[in-house]
Design an enzyme around this catalytic site. Structure first.
Site, PDB file in Angstrom:
ATOM      1  N   HIS A   1       0.830  -1.205   0.000  1.00 48.34           N
ATOM      2  CA  HIS A   1       0.000   0.000   0.000  1.00 48.34           C
ATOM      3  C   HIS A   1       0.866   1.257   0.000  1.00 48.34           C
ATOM      4  O   HIS A   1       1.633   1.477   0.938  1.00 48.34           O
ATOM      5  CB  HIS A   1      -0.896  -0.040   1.248  1.00 48.34           C
ATOM      6  CG  HIS A   1      -1.830   1.111   1.380  1.00 48.34           C
ATOM      7  ND1 HIS A   1      -1.744   2.017   2.408  1.00 48.34           N
ATOM      8  CD2 HIS A   1      -2.874   1.501   0.600  1.00 48.34           C
ATOM      9  CE1 HIS A   1      -2.715   2.913   2.268  1.00 48.34           C
ATOM     10  NE2 HIS A   1      -3.409   2.628   1.190  1.00 48.34           N
ATOM     11  N   ARG A   2       0.772   2.059  -1.056  1.00 51.04           N
ATOM     12  CA  ARG A   2       1.631   3.240  -1.270  1.00 51.04           C
ATOM     13  C   ARG A   2       3.104   2.800  -1.301  1.00 51.04           C
ATOM     14  O   ARG A   2       3.991   3.534  -0.867  1.00 51.04           O
ATOM     15  CB  ARG A   2       1.428   4.303  -0.188  1.00 51.04           C
ATOM     16  CG  ARG A   2      -0.036   4.663   0.068  1.00 51.04           C
ATOM     17  CD  ARG A   2      -0.213   5.729   1.130  1.00 51.04           C
ATOM     18  NE  ARG A   2      -1.591   5.814   1.593  1.00 51.04           N
ATOM     19  CZ  ARG A   2      -2.026   6.556   2.597  1.00 51.04           C
ATOM     20  NH1 ARG A   2      -1.175   7.326   3.245  1.00 51.04           N
ATOM     21  NH2 ARG A   2      -3.282   6.557   2.971  1.00 51.04           N
TER      22      ARG A   2
ATOM     23  N   GLU B   1       0.041  -0.631  -4.697  1.00 51.97           N
ATOM     24  CA  GLU B   1      -1.031   0.370  -4.800  1.00 51.97           C
ATOM     25  C   GLU B   1      -0.399   1.741  -4.731  1.00 51.97           C
ATOM     26  O   GLU B   1       0.560   1.956  -3.976  1.00 51.97           O
ATOM     27  CB  GLU B   1      -2.017   0.190  -3.639  1.00 51.97           C
ATOM     28  CG  GLU B   1      -3.258   1.062  -3.724  1.00 51.97           C
ATOM     29  CD  GLU B   1      -3.219   2.369  -2.958  1.00 51.97           C
ATOM     30  OE1 GLU B   1      -4.216   3.082  -2.962  1.00 51.97           O
ATOM     31  OE2 GLU B   1      -2.169   2.703  -2.343  1.00 51.97           O
TER      32      GLU B   1
ATOM     33  N   ASP C   1      -1.363   6.278  -5.480  1.00 55.82           N
ATOM     34  CA  ASP C   1      -2.418   7.292  -5.636  1.00 55.82           C
ATOM     35  C   ASP C   1      -1.974   8.328  -6.667  1.00 55.82           C
ATOM     36  O   ASP C   1      -0.822   8.779  -6.629  1.00 55.82           O
ATOM     37  CB  ASP C   1      -2.661   7.991  -4.297  1.00 55.82           C
ATOM     38  CG  ASP C   1      -2.920   6.992  -3.187  1.00 55.82           C
ATOM     39  OD1 ASP C   1      -4.009   6.407  -3.164  1.00 55.82           O
ATOM     40  OD2 ASP C   1      -2.001   6.766  -2.360  1.00 55.82           O
TER      41      ASP C   1
ATOM     42  N   HIS D   1      -0.381  10.896  -2.223  1.00 55.86           N
ATOM     43  CA  HIS D   1      -1.702  10.568  -1.671  1.00 55.86           C
ATOM     44  C   HIS D   1      -2.633  11.769  -1.564  1.00 55.86           C
ATOM     45  O   HIS D   1      -3.762  11.752  -2.044  1.00 55.86           O
ATOM     46  CB  HIS D   1      -1.554   9.908  -0.294  1.00 55.86           C
ATOM     47  CG  HIS D   1      -2.874   9.519   0.298  1.00 55.86           C
ATOM     48  ND1 HIS D   1      -3.638  10.388   1.049  1.00 55.86           N
ATOM     49  CD2 HIS D   1      -3.595   8.377   0.207  1.00 55.86           C
ATOM     50  CE1 HIS D   1      -4.768   9.778   1.415  1.00 55.86           C
ATOM     51  NE2 HIS D   1      -4.765   8.556   0.918  1.00 55.86           N
TER      52      HIS D   1
ATOM     53  N   GLU E   1      -4.832   4.180  -7.982  1.00 52.07           N
ATOM     54  CA  GLU E   1      -6.011   4.810  -7.376  1.00 52.07           C
ATOM     55  C   GLU E   1      -6.101   6.247  -7.875  1.00 52.07           C
ATOM     56  O   GLU E   1      -5.216   7.062  -7.605  1.00 52.07           O
ATOM     57  CB  GLU E   1      -5.947   4.765  -5.845  1.00 52.07           C
ATOM     58  CG  GLU E   1      -7.229   5.334  -5.263  1.00 52.07           C
ATOM     59  CD  GLU E   1      -7.223   5.568  -3.770  1.00 52.07           C
ATOM     60  OE1 GLU E   1      -6.408   4.980  -3.021  1.00 52.07           O
ATOM     61  OE2 GLU E   1      -8.058   6.388  -3.347  1.00 52.07           O
TER      62      GLU E   1
ATOM     63  N   LYS F   1      -7.147   9.660  -7.482  1.00 53.46           N
ATOM     64  CA  LYS F   1      -7.565  10.477  -6.335  1.00 53.46           C
ATOM     65  C   LYS F   1      -8.356  11.691  -6.817  1.00 53.46           C
ATOM     66  O   LYS F   1      -7.890  12.829  -6.742  1.00 53.46           O
ATOM     67  CB  LYS F   1      -6.332  10.921  -5.549  1.00 53.46           C
ATOM     68  CG  LYS F   1      -5.848   9.882  -4.551  1.00 53.46           C
ATOM     69  CD  LYS F   1      -6.728   9.837  -3.321  1.00 53.46           C
ATOM     70  CE  LYS F   1      -6.216   8.801  -2.320  1.00 53.46           C
ATOM     71  NZ  LYS F   1      -7.289   8.163  -1.561  1.00 53.46           N
TER      72      LYS F   1
ATOM     73  N   ASP G   1       0.577  -1.694   4.504  1.00 56.13           N
ATOM     74  CA  ASP G   1       1.822  -0.909   4.601  1.00 56.13           C
ATOM     75  C   ASP G   1       2.977  -1.836   4.996  1.00 56.13           C
ATOM     76  O   ASP G   1       4.137  -1.455   4.891  1.00 56.13           O
ATOM     77  CB  ASP G   1       1.683   0.187   5.660  1.00 56.13           C
ATOM     78  CG  ASP G   1       0.580   1.193   5.352  1.00 56.13           C
ATOM     79  OD1 ASP G   1       0.143   1.243   4.181  1.00 56.13           O
ATOM     80  OD2 ASP G   1       0.154   1.913   6.266  1.00 56.13           O
TER      81      ASP G   1
HETATM   82  O1  G3P Z   1      -6.733   1.839  -2.465  1.00 56.12           O
HETATM   83  C1  G3P Z   1      -6.824   1.480  -1.126  1.00 56.12           C
HETATM   84  C2  G3P Z   1      -6.541   2.640  -0.216  1.00 56.12           C
HETATM   85  O2  G3P Z   1      -5.335   3.233  -0.611  1.00 56.12           O
HETATM   86  C3  G3P Z   1      -7.633   3.661  -0.193  1.00 56.12           C
HETATM   87  O3  G3P Z   1      -7.451   4.643   0.779  1.00 56.12           O
HETATM   88  O4  G3P Z   1      -6.715   6.832   1.605  1.00 56.12           O
HETATM   89  O5  G3P Z   1      -5.124   4.937   1.628  1.00 56.12           O
HETATM   90  O6  G3P Z   1      -5.774   6.008  -0.521  1.00 56.12           O
HETATM   91  P1  G3P Z   1      -6.209   5.648   0.864  1.00 56.12           P
HETATM   92 MG    MG Z   2      -4.774   4.770  -1.983  1.00 58.91          MG
END
Ligand code: G3P
Ligand code: MG
Length: 244
Positions: A6-7, A33, A35, A48, A108, A110, A232
């Site tokens: 994640h990120r 993943e 953003d 993000h 993602e 945003k 993470d």
């Molecule tokens: O894509 C999953 C997650 O990243 C969504 O929330 O705020 O972490 O981008 P956020």
């Molecule tokens: Mg995200």
């Protein structure tokens, strides 16, 4: 169980940076993943928030800076301030990083607060790199997913859900996601239930859960039989999966 960093490997490295993505590649992950927003001069950039201030040493909105201006900001995490791989990356730079790997990229969009009109740009880049099978596009902004689908209905899309309002007026996320015609529901760990996972599977939808960072939630997601998680701490997630 598919594990998305994640990120990037953001538990240990500055989120959404080339360093965090590179570190994720060294782990046994299914995907990364990230953003995406758009700069003042039209570049797709990976960060993000709409505002740079939480993660970088600067102030202001991403959309108000050109790419070369954005590149000047140093990341906020002290030990990485001088690291050139800890600047705001473009989506193209990330594509370059992963192009010879079998990693899946969850992009993602945003566009929840600011609509950047980025859909065609993302699709063009995917086509340029022949990444059609390599990406999952998601957004909390379901209108944005509709636009993407109108432009290209052959890519995989995931609808993000956080609160009940995200699927209103439908009775549940599965009903909503089916109407939207997506590949997956990308749902928060607070909203997901075993019933939703089972119902999604009965309806041919994948279930990916964010953000799964603690062993207790990791085990819960394994027991729910979800298709994947965003973490993470992908290494920790892998360790826990191996226990089963
Ligand atoms: O894509 C999953 C997650 O990243 C969504 O929330 O705020 O972490 O981008 P956020
Ligand atoms: Mg995200």
């Amino acid at each position: 169980m598919k594990v998305f960093a994640h990120r990037g490997a953001s538990g240990d490295y500055p989120e959404n940076t080339i360093l965090a993505f590179d570190k994720a590649l060294a782990l046994d992950v299914y995907g990364i993943e990230l953003d995406v927003h758009k700069s003042k001069d039209g570049h797709l950039v990976v960060i993000h928030d709409e505002d740079i201030q939480r993660t970088f040493k600067g102030k202001g909105l991403v959309m108000d800076y050109t790419l070369s201006e954005l590149k000047k900001f140093n990341c906020r995490k002290f030990e990485f301030i001088e690291n050139l791989n800890c600047k705001i990356p473009t989506l193209r730079e990330v594509f370059e990083l992963i192009k010879n790997t079998d990693i899946i990229l969850n992009i993602e969009a945003k566009t929840d607060l600011i609509h950047y009109d980025l859909e065609q740009d993302v699709i063009d880049l995917i086509k340029e790199y022949n990444f059609e099978e390599k990406v999952l596009i998601s957004s909390f902004n379901h209108k944005c997913i509709k636009i993407f689908k109108e432009l290209n209905n052959n890519l995989k899309y995931g609808a993000l859900y956080d609160h009940e309002k995200d699927y209103a007026p439908e009775a549940n996320v599965v009903e909503h996601a089916k109407k939207l015609g997506v590949y997956s529901i990308n749902i928060s760990r607070d909203l997901v239930t075993k019933e939703i996972v089972d119902l999604a599977h009965e309806n041919g939808l994948k279930v990916f859960v964010y953000t799964v960072n603690t062993p207790i939630i990791m085990r819960k997601m394994i027991n729910y039989n979800v298709d994947g998680v965003f973490s993470d701490y992908p290494e920790l997630m892998n360790e826990i999966i191996k226990e089963y």
